[in-house]
Design a protein around this motif. Sequence first.
Motif, short mmCIF file in Angstrom:
data_model
loop_
_atom_site.label_atom_id
_atom_site.label_comp_id
_atom_site.label_asym_id
_atom_site.label_seq_id
_atom_site.Cartn_x
_atom_site.Cartn_y
_atom_site.Cartn_z
N ALA A 13 0.84 -1.19 0.00
CA ALA A 13 0.00 0.00 0.00
C ALA A 13 0.88 1.24 0.00
CB ALA A 13 -0.91 0.00 1.23
N TYR A 16 1.24 5.22 4.74
CA TYR A 16 0.02 5.39 5.53
C TYR A 16 -0.24 6.87 5.79
CZ TYR A 16 -3.46 4.61 9.14
OH TYR A 16 -4.63 4.59 9.87
N ARG A 23 -7.45 2.23 3.96
CA ARG A 23 -6.46 1.15 4.08
C ARG A 23 -7.17 -0.19 4.26
NH1 ARG A 23 -0.92 2.01 4.54
NH2 ARG A 23 0.16 0.31 5.58
#
Length: 320
Positions: A13, A16, A23
């Motif tokens: 991913a 953050y 997410r």
Amino acid sequence: MTSTQASHPSVKADAYTGDFTHRLAQVADTVETFLVDLLGPTLQAGEIARPPRLMEAMRHAVLGGGKRLRPFLAIETARMLGGAEDAALAAGAGVELVHCYSLVHDDLPAMDDDDLRRGKPTVHKAYDEATAILVGDALQTLAFEVTADPRWQPDPAIRAELVLGLARASGLGGMVGGQLLDLSAEGRFGPATMDIDDTLRMQAMKTGAILAFSVEAGALVGGANADERAALLRYGKALGQAFQVADDILDREASPEAMGKATGKDKDAGKATLVDRLGLDGARAECDRLVALCEEAVAPWGDRAQVLKDAARFTVARKA
């Protein structure tokens, strides 16, 4: 699984940003893709046939619903530790398959007797009871097949620990045993009373053990040392307890439409919950206490643990 099926979107991913729901949805999509491949029509090594009705009912039970919180915890714990993401995805999928099997069996008339799950008919309503029982059996065994498959986790020692941990969390000393205690608390097998300690024990087995193992699976894949595993186990146990308390609150307050299933049944059935023991305000205070324990447990990882901290807060703040 074929080589083409083994190719799936990476669980990597972007950095953050604090958008936890994004997410969670991102990882859920990756898990969904993995499960779609896993439950496809292609025969796997050692299989003679994949009966179409069974496969269709398994897909009905697994696909197209759920937050995928359990694989999310495995993936994010491994990611925090720098572990192999494909291995974490497979381990998390194994836990999710056990979770889905438990829902199919819990919904049966002999258990909780529910008609809706995730906003659609339960498997025994969409198909029949015999098919639902076999779906649960097939999902449970498939969970261990995925967990033990060396193509996802090449280290045999880690595979063995994952299989052992999943068996313990889901079996007689974990989820299944907790379900029996829950049925006992309804008075099914004679008069029964449960105090707070009894209720906590039942919930730690029925719900908490699998959630805690989700974190432990990520720790194993991530190569955590003994002290790190102990800290993450504290996190997982507190999270599992918080999840169940929040679930008990939702059963009292949320609408069936929001939950995608009937609500208020726990109270009607006389099930043991901390809401009964502590009241709604006391249960909410307990959720806050458990979230604080989660944050304390992962504090040594600093900013790298932010997703896990947010997962604890999400667990108690969710509306469904």
